[in-house]
Design a protein around this motif. Sequence first.
Motif, PDB file in Angstrom:
ATOM      1  N   LEU A 121       0.823  -1.207   0.000  1.00  0.00           N
ATOM      2  CA  LEU A 121       0.000   0.000   0.000  1.00  0.00           C
ATOM      3  C   LEU A 121       0.859   1.259   0.000  1.00  0.00           C
ATOM      4  N   ARG A 122       1.930   1.249   0.759  1.00  0.00           N
ATOM      5  CA  ARG A 122       2.789   2.436   0.823  1.00  0.00           C
ATOM      6  C   ARG A 122       3.388   2.777  -0.539  1.00  0.00           C
ATOM      7  N   CYS A 123       3.654   1.759  -1.315  1.00  0.00           N
ATOM      8  CA  CYS A 123       4.285   1.979  -2.621  1.00  0.00           C
ATOM      9  C   CYS A 123       3.279   1.969  -3.771  1.00  0.00           C
ATOM     10  N   ALA A 124       1.985   1.944  -3.439  1.00  0.00           N
ATOM     11  CA  ALA A 124       0.964   1.951  -4.497  1.00  0.00           C
ATOM     12  C   ALA A 124       1.050   3.241  -5.303  1.00  0.00           C
ATOM     13  N   LYS A 125       0.747   3.129  -6.585  1.00  0.00           N
ATOM     14  CA  LYS A 125       0.747   4.285  -7.476  1.00  0.00           C
ATOM     15  C   LYS A 125      -0.706   4.633  -7.800  1.00  0.00           C
ATOM     16  N   VAL A 126      -1.003   5.915  -7.789  1.00  0.00           N
ATOM     17  CA  VAL A 126      -2.369   6.377  -8.002  1.00  0.00           C
ATOM     18  C   VAL A 126      -2.442   7.143  -9.317  1.00  0.00           C
ATOM     19  N   TYR A 127      -3.480   6.849 -10.101  1.00  0.00           N
ATOM     20  CA  TYR A 127      -3.646   7.450 -11.420  1.00  0.00           C
ATOM     21  C   TYR A 127      -5.044   8.057 -11.542  1.00  0.00           C
ATOM     22  N   GLU A 128      -5.143   9.045 -12.408  1.00  0.00           N
ATOM     23  CA  GLU A 128      -6.433   9.682 -12.637  1.00  0.00           C
ATOM     24  C   GLU A 128      -7.306   8.867 -13.573  1.00  0.00           C
ATOM     25  N   SER A 129      -6.679   8.088 -14.460  1.00  0.00           N
ATOM     26  CA  SER A 129      -7.437   7.356 -15.463  1.00  0.00           C
ATOM     27  C   SER A 129      -6.836   5.979 -15.672  1.00  0.00           C
ATOM     28  N   LEU A 130      -7.661   5.073 -16.192  1.00  0.00           N
ATOM     29  CA  LEU A 130      -7.185   3.728 -16.507  1.00  0.00           C
ATOM     30  C   LEU A 130      -6.173   3.776 -17.638  1.00  0.00           C
ATOM     31  N   GLU A 131      -6.373   4.694 -18.567  1.00  0.00           N
ATOM     32  CA  GLU A 131      -5.422   4.833 -19.661  1.00  0.00           C
ATOM     33  C   GLU A 131      -4.021   5.157 -19.135  1.00  0.00           C
ATOM     34  N   ALA A 132      -3.947   6.074 -18.184  1.00  0.00           N
ATOM     35  CA  ALA A 132      -2.657   6.426 -17.595  1.00  0.00           C
ATOM     36  C   ALA A 132      -2.071   5.259 -16.820  1.00  0.00           C
ATOM     37  N   ALA A 133      -2.923   4.501 -16.122  1.00  0.00           N
ATOM     38  CA  ALA A 133      -2.443   3.376 -15.314  1.00  0.00           C
ATOM     39  C   ALA A 133      -1.863   2.260 -16.171  1.00  0.00           C
ATOM     40  N   LYS A 134      -2.236   2.195 -17.442  1.00  0.00           N
ATOM     41  CA  LYS A 134      -1.747   1.137 -18.329  1.00  0.00           C
ATOM     42  C   LYS A 134      -0.362   1.412 -18.889  1.00  0.00           C
ATOM     43  N   LYS A 135       0.174   2.582 -18.660  1.00  0.00           N
ATOM     44  CA  LYS A 135       1.443   2.945 -19.275  1.00  0.00           C
ATOM     45  C   LYS A 135       2.536   1.943 -18.901  1.00  0.00           C
ATOM     46  N   GLY A 136       3.270   1.531 -19.913  1.00  0.00           N
ATOM     47  CA  GLY A 136       4.368   0.604 -19.693  1.00  0.00           C
ATOM     48  C   GLY A 136       3.964  -0.850 -19.655  1.00  0.00           C
ATOM     49  N   LEU A 137       2.672  -1.132 -19.773  1.00  0.00           N
ATOM     50  CA  LEU A 137       2.180  -2.507 -19.726  1.00  0.00           C
ATOM     51  C   LEU A 137       1.822  -2.984 -21.136  1.00  0.00           C
TER      52      LEU A 137
END
Length: 541
Positions: free
Chosen positions: A359-375
């Motif tokens: 949880l401490r190292c979780a990354k938070v994104y505004e959108s699913l599109e942004a969260a997919k970066k690098g995947l």
Amino acid sequence: DLSTGAVAPEAPSTAPLRRYLLLRHGQTDMNAAGIIQGSSDVSRLTPLGRDQARFAATGISAHFEWSTFSDNDPLAAVYVSTISRAAETLDEVKQEWEAMEPGEFTPLSSSTYLAMLDDLREIDLFEFQTRSKKELAATYPAEWRAWGQDPISFTLPESGIKPVPALWSRARGAWEQIRGAPPGELQDECAIDDDKPSCQNAWQTADPSRRVLVVGHNAINQALLCTACGLGPEAFRRYGFQNGGVAEIEWADDEPLARRWRWALPKRTGWFEILANPANAASREVGHAMNREEAFAAAQMDLGSPSVILVRPRNPANLGAVAQAMLNFGLSELRLVDPQCSYMGEEALERARGAVQVLRCAKVYESLEAAKKGLTTVVAATAHTTNNTGRTFGFGGNANNDFGEGAATTALDADEPTIDEPVDEAAALEYVLGLPSYSPHSCATTMKDVAARNQRTAFLLGPESTGLTIADLQHADGLVHIPAHPAFSSLGIASALTVLAYESWTARNGDRIAVSGDGTFVADLNIAPSSSVAPDLNIIR
């Protein structure tokens, strides 16, 4: 010894330990505009970027006070990129320190060595630089997508350079300069105090337990961190630096790899041991059980493990349970899209118990599109219903159609691709119905094969009450369905993830029994362990 997990003792290193602080520059105008910077030198810090630099200065100063490592020793050296945005950041840091009240500890001294290193410049992206993401997606559609999906193999279309391997090579060269005695020819007057340019002598006589500040950029700082930990280019984008973010590395002079590292800013984490460093194994007692932070660090170093993306989670207890399930099966990276609850609140942390680092190292994104970066491959978990193609899908709006139970900083970076591809609902539905469908086992096997090509994968799960919407599912590359009783097929997100994570673990490691907490395995489950080994099994009874 594979039967006991014993480690042959080695004499500990007597070489001095150094602490290296890696700082990323503050936000620039091109960061804010979504323009690729690379190694160009035309952007400047925004007001927010200057505030981030000053916040970092305050954090670093406070960091010296809570650290037990050579307390109140000022920085022995500062290395900064030759690019202006890094130098601007250092100027803001210095001004903040110089404005401190008399008697307050400042990390700078008159003998602090200062040098600019060209090897600390940002990744070279040449024809991609100073151009917007949308422009690049239109001009180089295939190459832009390749940059997002397979950056290691990616070749710039005009210059013909592979930027990520070149970056890793340059990071190794930078470490050779930083870790050795600084060459005098780098800068004639290299002390912070220009009236005392005796930096070469000061460096050589500095306290051996010294700290060094390195001011760079996102990609080069990632490469510095990863090369210190023994990770190759396949780790690119795994440890992204936020603007003004700081990582700390502990490294002995005579060891090829760092001992350990941690995030210092914007929020401090525990230490992550570099398990590939023999000194860490040598320091353990025979049969030493891996502690929780070591387990998390080991999971982070497993580059073949999938990430987990949770979309609009609402229940903090569920987030804690997800974190625990992740660490149970060696998953470390949690990406949260628009969370509707606190993921660092008391309820989430209590439920996570020993997995709070997730949880401490979780990354938070505004959108699913942004969260997919690098995947490269994102597989969405859906609960049920099949169409005439035999594929499964699930939509929001029905609690039985998802794996549900009835501000943080946004991790965005302008140098990574984000492509908007709006589609209408009918087109999205057609896309979803055409996605490949997997069982948990086949999904795990497929993800393992994708990871073997140095590409990254993720599980995608939706909100507890509504599930993934059609708009969410259009970001998926496949669907995974967990067979369950048809009258009650809805699983909680933590339960569903436990099944998926278990299958991923066995695909990556085999059905093996851990002999001890240090991760040593005895045999496949279909081979009975000897009676002499069985009593040592580290299992919950």
